[in-house]
Design a protein around this motif. Structure first.
Motif, PDB file in Angstrom:
ATOM      1  N   THR A   1      64.833 -14.812   4.598  1.00 23.65           N
ATOM      2  CA  THR A   1      66.016 -14.257   3.945  1.00 23.65           C
ATOM      3  C   THR A   1      67.238 -15.145   4.093  1.00 23.65           C
ATOM      4  N   TYR A   2      67.414 -15.746   5.290  1.00 28.24           N
ATOM      5  CA  TYR A   2      68.654 -16.472   5.567  1.00 28.24           C
ATOM      6  C   TYR A   2      68.445 -17.944   5.908  1.00 28.24           C
ATOM      7  N   GLY A   3      67.196 -18.395   5.941  1.00 27.21           N
ATOM      8  CA  GLY A   3      66.949 -19.796   6.262  1.00 27.21           C
ATOM      9  C   GLY A   3      67.296 -20.175   7.681  1.00 27.21           C
ATOM     10  N   VAL A   4      67.118 -19.237   8.627  1.00 26.38           N
ATOM     11  CA  VAL A   4      67.444 -19.487  10.035  1.00 26.38           C
ATOM     12  C   VAL A   4      66.159 -19.469  10.858  1.00 26.38           C
ATOM     13  N   HIS A   5      66.212 -20.099  12.029  1.00 23.61           N
ATOM     14  CA  HIS A   5      65.069 -20.063  12.956  1.00 23.61           C
ATOM     15  C   HIS A   5      65.283 -18.932  13.955  1.00 23.61           C
ATOM     16  N   VAL A   6      64.277 -18.091  14.092  1.00 30.17           N
ATOM     17  CA  VAL A   6      64.339 -16.969  15.028  1.00 30.17           C
ATOM     18  C   VAL A   6      63.147 -17.067  15.980  1.00 30.17           C
TER      19      VAL A   6
END
Length: 251
Positions: free
Chosen positions: A56-61
């Motif tokens: 959804t946000y192009g972040v690494h989690v």
């Protein structure tokens, strides 16, 4: 200032669809869009939640499960040849439409004698509603309400039971993605596990192995068949308990 966020849930899809929920989700989505890329690091409560945020946000989690230390002594995993299952479920608040009705239906469909132990606050007279429902659907099932205890006391309390219920109904996207601490607590107690087959729960059920009971939300027939097997074949129940504890020690 550097900051981190723990994303235990997929917050923009937690509620049932409604005008109020849609507005809340839109606000959360905008906040996440602004904040998440700026975080120093992000953690998520399950692999599907982490993937959903990444897509959804192009972040690494980074996924960190909500687990607890192994107890100082392993549970005494015991057989139960009585044919009467002792089921266990806990939460902060005991609520309806959280899978408990499915457990009651399954016990009734399997014509089993047993007990359903519920731990948590009863703030809306839900115990009475579940008891009335049980008398109609599973007259041989006894409901027992336990008052809340501290988190470190839940697993020791659970050791006296047979089956831990992880019954996420999948009513929202978040509910389908989530992996609650219930399952890991049951594992620490050495209970056989019954899982609804959701994106969040499926990997853990498969990791425990074929001894875990996995079924689609609302599939009373498969749920009932699994419970009946455990009640009528004590060796399979014992194997499921051992598999759960082995997974807890391994993980």
């Amino acid at each position: 200032m550097p900051f981190a966020l723990d994303l235990e849930d997929f917050h923009s899809a937690e509620q049932d669809p409604s005008p109020e929920a849609d507005l809340s989700h839109a606000i959360i989505t905008e906040l996440e869009r602004r904040l998440l890329p700026r975080a120093t690091f992000l953690t998520g409560g399950s692999e599907p939640i982490s993937h959903a945020y990444a897509e959804t946000y192009g972040v690494h989690v980074e996924t960190i499960h909500n687990t607890f230390p192994l107890p100082p002594t392993p549970p005494r995993v015991a057989s139960n040849s009585s044919g009467q299952l002792r089921l266990f479920w806990f939460s902060q608040v005991i609520g309806l439409q959280r899978g408990l009705e499915d457990a009651i239906r399954a016990m009734g469909a399997a014509s089993l004698i047993g007990e359903l132990h519920l731990l948590g606050h009863d703030t809306s007279e839900n115990i009475d509603a579940l008891t009335k429902f049980s008398k109609k659907q599973a007259p041989q099932l006894k409901l027992v309400h336990h008052q809340p205890v501290s988190p470190e006391q839940i697993a020791p309390l659970a050791r006296q039971f047979d089956v831990g219920l992880s019954l996420e109904p999948g009513f929202s996207r978040n509910n389908r993605l989530a992996l609650s601490n219930k399952s890991f607590t049951y594992m620490l107690a050495g209970l056989a596990l019954a899982f609804t087959d959701t994106e969040g729960q499926r990997p853990l059920a498969l990791d425990i192995g074929p001894e875990a009971l996995l079924f689609k939300p609302g599939d009373t027939a498969v749920f009932a068949a699994g419970l009946r097997r455990w009640a009528e074949q004590p060796d399979t129940l014992l194997a499921a308990k051992k598999a759960a504890w082995a997974a807890a020690a391994r993980r």
